[in-house]
Scaffold this motif. Structure first.
Motif, PDB file in Angstrom:
ATOM      1  N   ALA A   1      93.136 -13.518  58.919  1.00 60.30           N
ATOM      2  CA  ALA A   1      92.186 -13.999  59.914  1.00 60.30           C
ATOM      3  C   ALA A   1      92.868 -14.342  61.230  1.00 60.30           C
ATOM      4  CB  ALA A   1      91.465 -15.232  59.376  1.00 60.30           C
ATOM      5  N   SER A   2      92.043 -14.631  62.211  1.00 58.19           N
ATOM      6  CA  SER A   2      92.504 -15.200  63.490  1.00 58.19           C
ATOM      7  C   SER A   2      91.549 -16.339  63.835  1.00 58.19           C
ATOM      8  CB  SER A   2      92.449 -14.168  64.618  1.00 58.19           C
ATOM      9  OG  SER A   2      93.513 -13.293  64.578  1.00 58.19           O
ATOM     10  N   HIS A   3      91.661 -17.431  63.131  1.00 57.18           N
ATOM     11  CA  HIS A   3      90.766 -18.559  63.419  1.00 57.18           C
ATOM     12  C   HIS A   3      91.016 -19.046  64.848  1.00 57.18           C
ATOM     13  CE1 HIS A   3      90.865 -19.367  58.813  1.00 57.18           C
ATOM     14  NE2 HIS A   3      90.067 -18.373  59.135  1.00 57.18           N
ATOM     15  N   LEU A   4      89.901 -19.281  65.532  1.00 61.40           N
ATOM     16  CA  LEU A   4      89.983 -19.657  66.939  1.00 61.40           C
ATOM     17  C   LEU A   4      89.416 -21.066  67.100  1.00 61.40           C
ATOM     18  CD1 LEU A   4      90.496 -18.620  69.891  1.00 61.40           C
ATOM     19  CD2 LEU A   4      88.086 -17.944  69.914  1.00 61.40           C
ATOM     20  N   ASN A   5      90.227 -21.968  67.629  1.00 58.10           N
ATOM     21  CA  ASN A   5      89.799 -23.349  67.865  1.00 58.10           C
ATOM     22  C   ASN A   5      89.475 -23.504  69.350  1.00 58.10           C
ATOM     23  OD1 ASN A   5      90.516 -25.047  65.221  1.00 58.10           O
ATOM     24  ND2 ASN A   5      92.045 -23.444  65.501  1.00 58.10           N
ATOM     25  N   VAL A   6      88.286 -24.046  69.635  1.00 55.50           N
ATOM     26  CA  VAL A   6      87.831 -24.122  71.030  1.00 55.50           C
ATOM     27  C   VAL A   6      87.223 -25.496  71.305  1.00 55.50           C
ATOM     28  CG1 VAL A   6      86.354 -23.072  72.796  1.00 55.50           C
ATOM     29  CG2 VAL A   6      87.259 -21.657  70.960  1.00 55.50           C
ATOM     30  N   SER A   7      87.497 -26.013  72.493  1.00 56.62           N
ATOM     31  CA  SER A   7      86.808 -27.223  72.946  1.00 56.62           C
ATOM     32  C   SER A   7      86.693 -27.176  74.466  1.00 56.62           C
ATOM     33  CB  SER A   7      87.563 -28.487  72.515  1.00 56.62           C
ATOM     34  OG  SER A   7      88.856 -28.500  73.082  1.00 56.62           O
ATOM     35  N   LEU A   8      85.880 -28.040  75.010  1.00 58.91           N
ATOM     36  CA  LEU A   8      85.742 -28.163  76.458  1.00 58.91           C
ATOM     37  C   LEU A   8      86.367 -29.488  76.904  1.00 58.91           C
ATOM     38  CD1 LEU A   8      82.033 -27.016  77.058  1.00 58.91           C
ATOM     39  CD2 LEU A   8      84.133 -25.658  77.269  1.00 58.91           C
ATOM     40  N   ALA A   9      86.976 -29.454  78.063  1.00 60.30           N
ATOM     41  CA  ALA A   9      87.538 -30.682  78.625  1.00 60.30           C
ATOM     42  C   ALA A   9      86.900 -30.930  79.987  1.00 60.30           C
ATOM     43  CB  ALA A   9      89.047 -30.549  78.781  1.00 60.30           C
ATOM     44  N   ASP A  10      86.655 -32.184  80.275  1.00 58.74           N
ATOM     45  CA  ASP A  10      86.194 -32.550  81.626  1.00 58.74           C
ATOM     46  C   ASP A  10      87.104 -33.644  82.167  1.00 58.74           C
ATOM     47  OD1 ASP A  10      85.393 -34.851  80.342  1.00 58.74           O
ATOM     48  OD2 ASP A  10      83.268 -34.316  80.305  1.00 58.74           O
ATOM     49  N   THR A  11      86.705 -34.247  83.229  1.00 59.96           N
ATOM     50  CA  THR A  11      87.601 -35.229  83.847  1.00 59.96           C
ATOM     51  C   THR A  11      87.836 -36.442  82.944  1.00 59.96           C
ATOM     52  OG1 THR A  11      85.664 -36.151  84.946  1.00 59.96           O
ATOM     53  CG2 THR A  11      87.004 -34.580  86.200  1.00 59.96           C
ATOM     54  N   GLU A  12      86.946 -36.621  81.983  1.00 56.33           N
ATOM     55  CA  GLU A  12      87.075 -37.772  81.068  1.00 56.33           C
ATOM     56  C   GLU A  12      87.970 -37.457  79.881  1.00 56.33           C
ATOM     57  OE1 GLU A  12      84.948 -40.765  81.569  1.00 56.33           O
ATOM     58  OE2 GLU A  12      84.980 -39.755  83.519  1.00 56.33           O
ATOM     59  N   GLY A  13      88.285 -36.176  79.712  1.00 55.98           N
ATOM     60  CA  GLY A  13      89.067 -35.787  78.531  1.00 55.98           C
ATOM     61  C   GLY A  13      88.300 -34.762  77.709  1.00 55.98           C
ATOM     62  N   ASN A  14      88.392 -34.880  76.386  1.00 53.37           N
ATOM     63  CA  ASN A  14      87.738 -33.922  75.489  1.00 53.37           C
ATOM     64  C   ASN A  14      86.226 -34.143  75.519  1.00 53.37           C
ATOM     65  OD1 ASN A  14      86.675 -32.529  73.254  1.00 53.37           O
ATOM     66  ND2 ASN A  14      88.622 -32.692  72.146  1.00 53.37           N
ATOM     67  N   ALA A  15      85.511 -33.149  76.044  1.00 49.26           N
ATOM     68  CA  ALA A  15      84.053 -33.298  76.209  1.00 49.26           C
ATOM     69  C   ALA A  15      83.312 -33.176  74.882  1.00 49.26           C
ATOM     70  CB  ALA A  15      83.535 -32.235  77.186  1.00 49.26           C
ATOM     71  N   PHE A  16      83.995 -32.807  73.825  1.00 47.40           N
ATOM     72  CA  PHE A  16      83.364 -32.714  72.502  1.00 47.40           C
ATOM     73  C   PHE A  16      83.404 -34.060  71.758  1.00 47.40           C
ATOM     74  CE2 PHE A  16      83.786 -27.881  71.404  1.00 47.40           C
ATOM     75  CZ  PHE A  16      82.980 -27.578  72.493  1.00 47.40           C
ATOM     76  N   TYR A  17      84.192 -34.970  72.299  1.00 47.08           N
ATOM     77  CA  TYR A  17      84.397 -36.222  71.571  1.00 47.08           C
ATOM     78  C   TYR A  17      83.280 -37.222  71.830  1.00 47.08           C
ATOM     79  CZ  TYR A  17      86.154 -40.838  70.382  1.00 47.08           C
ATOM     80  OH  TYR A  17      86.272 -42.098  69.871  1.00 47.08           O
ATOM     81  N   SER A  18      82.872 -37.814  70.756  1.00 44.31           N
ATOM     82  CA  SER A  18      82.000 -38.981  70.835  1.00 44.31           C
ATOM     83  C   SER A  18      82.395 -39.878  69.666  1.00 44.31           C
ATOM     84  CB  SER A  18      80.530 -38.570  70.706  1.00 44.31           C
ATOM     85  OG  SER A  18      79.743 -39.693  70.370  1.00 44.31           O
ATOM     86  N   PRO A  19      82.398 -41.179  69.880  1.00 42.47           N
ATOM     87  CA  PRO A  19      82.759 -42.066  68.757  1.00 42.47           C
ATOM     88  C   PRO A  19      81.809 -41.889  67.576  1.00 42.47           C
ATOM     89  CG  PRO A  19      82.728 -43.269  70.831  1.00 42.47           C
ATOM     90  CD  PRO A  19      82.168 -41.925  71.121  1.00 42.47           C
ATOM     91  N   GLU A  20      80.595 -41.392  67.878  1.00 46.47           N
ATOM     92  CA  GLU A  20      79.608 -41.215  66.793  1.00 46.47           C
ATOM     93  C   GLU A  20      79.777 -39.880  66.073  1.00 46.47           C
ATOM     94  OE1 GLU A  20      78.362 -42.357  70.000  1.00 46.47           O
ATOM     95  OE2 GLU A  20      78.796 -44.301  69.117  1.00 46.47           O
ATOM     96  N   GLY A  21      80.640 -39.021  66.560  1.00 43.99           N
ATOM     97  CA  GLY A  21      80.795 -37.690  65.954  1.00 43.99           C
ATOM     98  C   GLY A  21      80.811 -36.641  67.044  1.00 43.99           C
ATOM     99  N   ALA A  22      79.913 -35.659  66.949  1.00 36.94           N
ATOM    100  CA  ALA A  22      79.850 -34.629  67.983  1.00 36.94           C
ATOM    101  C   ALA A  22      79.142 -35.172  69.211  1.00 36.94           C
ATOM    102  CB  ALA A  22      79.107 -33.419  67.452  1.00 36.94           C
ATOM    103  N   SER A  23      79.720 -34.907  70.386  1.00 36.26           N
ATOM    104  CA  SER A  23      79.046 -35.294  71.624  1.00 36.26           C
ATOM    105  C   SER A  23      77.852 -34.370  71.850  1.00 36.26           C
ATOM    106  CB  SER A  23      80.007 -35.174  72.805  1.00 36.26           C
ATOM    107  OG  SER A  23      80.300 -33.800  73.043  1.00 36.26           O
ATOM    108  N   GLU A  24      77.018 -34.736  72.811  1.00 35.04           N
ATOM    109  CA  GLU A  24      75.884 -33.862  73.135  1.00 35.04           C
ATOM    110  C   GLU A  24      76.378 -32.494  73.610  1.00 35.04           C
ATOM    111  OE1 GLU A  24      73.379 -34.475  76.776  1.00 35.04           O
ATOM    112  OE2 GLU A  24      71.857 -34.987  75.265  1.00 35.04           O
ATOM    113  N   VAL A  25      77.445 -32.500  74.401  1.00 27.07           N
ATOM    114  CA  VAL A  25      78.013 -31.232  74.886  1.00 27.07           C
ATOM    115  C   VAL A  25      78.444 -30.376  73.698  1.00 27.07           C
ATOM    116  CG1 VAL A  25      79.969 -30.208  76.136  1.00 27.07           C
ATOM    117  CG2 VAL A  25      78.743 -32.160  77.118  1.00 27.07           C
TER     118      VAL A  25
END
Lengths: 197, 454
Positions: free
Chosen positions: B253-277
């Motif tokens: 395989a070629s597993h691909l890990n992807v996330s988005l970053a904004d000025t705040e850092g990792n835009a996928f992060y939320s303390p509750e789990g997945a962010s809205e983004v």
């Protein structure tokens, strides 16, 4: 009346197209209604194979050889030629897989109808029949492509015979006048017809 | 760097030739080796290549049946413009630069894999996001030199490192370590960041991890790392393949890990789990997954890897921390929150898959696409019809892409139409040029076509 399995192979689609041409001929249509059983066909030139299953009302075309079947040879030149056999289903298949060629004008009209207006396809298609010294023109404008050949060759190619339009040009079955872009679009148009368009 | 700076850099590093590098649609690493003067003269216009770079198949047969884009004609030239940010010393005396293809009119070639990925990252930047990624490279190494592998038709080869089972085994024979340590050393000398390597599940199978970074940079490193793995294998008298499945053993395989970053850092992060983004990103990715399969599993052989319970996903599903689904959502970590897109085979062109996945994800963010419910439990062995399946053949995947509404918007109609033509040809070529019966297992046609080139 002619059905294919889901996700058919190129050979399955091409055989089905050939059978559909046959059932437009009354006596061959009757032959389908008189045939029950199956025949497995194996290409003599490559690894392709298919099975035709007749049920007295239609034919199902599927890929591969039926379990335990004794395959019958299938040749592509002329397309299709079924090998010698005493099996009545195979003999019926042999007749059904070599229907009479349409007139080159009819084949040309269908070819044009299926692909005209699609991206890359020439705006004007000119068919030139050598032995008749006749020309048939579809469409209009300067975006023109010409296909020259003898009537039977034009009929065969334009009705979807031969694996690839490129081979028809490369082997001199027909000759063409036009661009590489047109050639590519013609190959796509040929497959559209060959695979049942 | 300006031309004068490049000239100086070449002189300072004792460079006598420069390799310009790219991938074709099939992911094959292609290029030309140039004199320094020729390279310097091509910095603006680019290096001419015939349009068959994107017009011939892996058997060097012309791919026809598609409407030619404007840059294709009677073997027209297109131009590979080096990206000087990728200039490196490839080996002593030889520099290398990865490039993008442009037309003679100065437009980006619409099917160039790297152009497509850059287009998606530019769109992300307009939205205020950077796209970060990491990729896993899996390959199988063989004891035999590639010349012997060719002579054997790539059959009956001996996996390097013994035939003991399991994975992550450290007790491998010295020739196995010698190979991977040589790869590691070569990556270091070229300046290609690497993160880890290890023994993988099948015999002779290894995994090399390209660490997280900008998604274009990661795709560049993916392409170069694979080339290094080939070059080192050949130098040490071994052979290597990135086929998704080279035998009946487990696939690659070629597993691909992807996330988005904004000025705040990792835009996928939320303390509750997945962010809205992240939720909307997954929504876009899932909506385009069936269509993306054609890119993630590009070849006849790619689909042979889809064996339930062996690791690859077989269903259109996503789940939290679930490796049996096609997308694993890693949530709750301020740095590591991401999706792991588990569908691509080791034979996929990562530029294309990354462009499709990131592009579809951004589509989801822009259009606030809600994902289906996360799948809980094991996504293999489910009752028929209960969950949508990943397309199971190259033709099914092409049909799914043809029906997809998102990817033409993301990647462009020109690319999607052209790609579909290439996959239709791959299907026709397999069946009519000696491939054989799909049901009969891996064929000699597949090995001959894919072993060295994908």
């Amino acid at each position: 009346m002619i059905a294919t399995e889901a996700d058919p192979t190129p050979l399955v689609l091409s055989l089905a197209r050939t059978l559909r041409a046959s059932v437009r001929v009354p006596e061959l249509r009757d032959l389908v209604a008189q045939t029950n059983g199956s025949v497995s066909l194996k290409s003599v030139t490559d690894a392709q194979s298919a099975t035709l299953t007749f049920d007295g009302s239609g034919v199902l075309v599927s890929h591969g050889l039926a379990f335990g079947a004794e395959p019958v040879d299938l040749a592509f030149d002329p397309e299709y030629t079924v090998g010698e056999t005493a099996d009545p289903v195979a003999r019926a298949a042999a007749k059904l897989l070599s229907p009479p060629l349409p007139d080159w004008r009819v084949a040309g009209a269908h070819f044009w109808e299926v692909s005209q207006g699609t991206p890359g396809f020439p705006g004007r298609l000119v068919l030139v029949c050598l032995e008749e010294e006749a020309e048939l023109v579809f469409g209009e404008g300067d975006d023109v492509y010409e296909v020259h050949g003898y009537g039977p060759a034009l009929a065969a190619v334009l009705s979807g015979q031969i694996d690839h339009f490129l081979y028809a040009v490369g082997f001199g079955v027909v000759s063409v006048v036009g661009s590489g872009a047109h050639l590519s679009a013609m190959c796509g148009a040929h497959w559209k017809v060959r695979f049942g368009g | 760097m300006q031309a004068a700076d490049v000239r100086q850099w070449l002189a300072d590093n004792g460079i006598t030739s420069v390799q310009v590098q790219a991938t074709n649609l099939d992911g094959t690493f292609i290029g030309k080796t140039l004199s320094c003067d020729k390279f310097l003269g091509a910095l603006d216009q680019g290096v001419a290549f015939a349009d068959v770079v994107f017009g011939n198949d892996l058997g060097n047969f012309p791919i026809l049946g598609v409407a030619f884009p404007s840059w294709r004609g009677e073997l027209e030239d297109i131009f590979l413009r080096p990206d000087l940010g990728t200039l490196c010393v490839w080996r002593p005396g030889v520099a290398a630069a990865i490039g993008d293809f442009w037309t003679s009119e100065g437009d980006p070639v619409g099917v160039c894999p790297r152009n497509l990925l850059r287009k998606v990252t530019a769109q992300a930047a307009e939205l205020g996001y950077g796209v970060t990624a990491a990729v896993e490279i899996e390959a199988t190494i063989f004891e035999e030199p590639v010349q012997e592998a060719r002579a054997k038709g790539y059959q009956g080869l001996t996996p390097l490192g013994g035939t003991a089972g399991s994975a992550y085994v450290l007790g491998k024979s010295a020739d196995w370590r010698e190979y991977l340590e040589a790869v590691e050393e070569r990556l270091r000398s070229v300046g290609i960041a690497w993160e880890a390597w290890n023994d993988e599940a099948a015999v002779g199978q290894v995994e090399v991890n390209v660490p997280v970074g900008d998604i274009v940079d990661v795709a560049d490193r993916w392409a170069r790392t694979r080339q290094v793995m080939r070059e080192v294998a050949y130098e040490l008298g071994h052979s290597v393949t990135f086929m998704a499945k080279w035998s009946d053993a487990w696939g690659q395989a070629s597993h691909l890990n992807v996330s988005l970053a904004d000025t705040e850092g990792n835009a996928f992060y939320s303390p509750e789990g997945a962010s809205e983004v992240m939720r909307h990103f997954i929504g876009g990715v899932m909506a385009a997954m069936a269509g993306t399969t054609s890119l993630a599993l590009p070849f006849i052989t790619s689909y042979r890897r889809l064996v339930p319970l062996e690791g690859p996903p077989t269903t259109i599903t996503w789940g939290h921390h679930n490796k049996s689904t096609a997308v694993r959502a890693v949530t709750g970590h301020p740095a590591y929150s991401r999706i792991e897109y588990r569908l691509p085979g080791s034979d996929a062109n990562v530029y294309l898959v990354a462009a499709a996945v990131a592009g579809a994800g951004l589509y989801g963010v822009i259009n606030r696409v809600e994902p289906p419910a996360p799948f809980a439990g094991m996504a293999w062995g489910l009752p028929e019809g209960s969950v949508e399946q990943v397309p199971a053949t190259i033709s099914q995947a092409a049909a799914a892409l043809e029906a997809d509404k998102i990817l033409p918007e993301v990647l462009g109609e020109e690319f999607v139409t052209y790609w579909l033509g290439t996959r239709r040809w791959e299907w026709i070529a397999f069946h009519t040029m000696g491939g054989g019966d799909l049901d009969a297992g891996l064929t000699a046609w597949e090995s001959a076509r894919y072993f060295e080139l994908v």
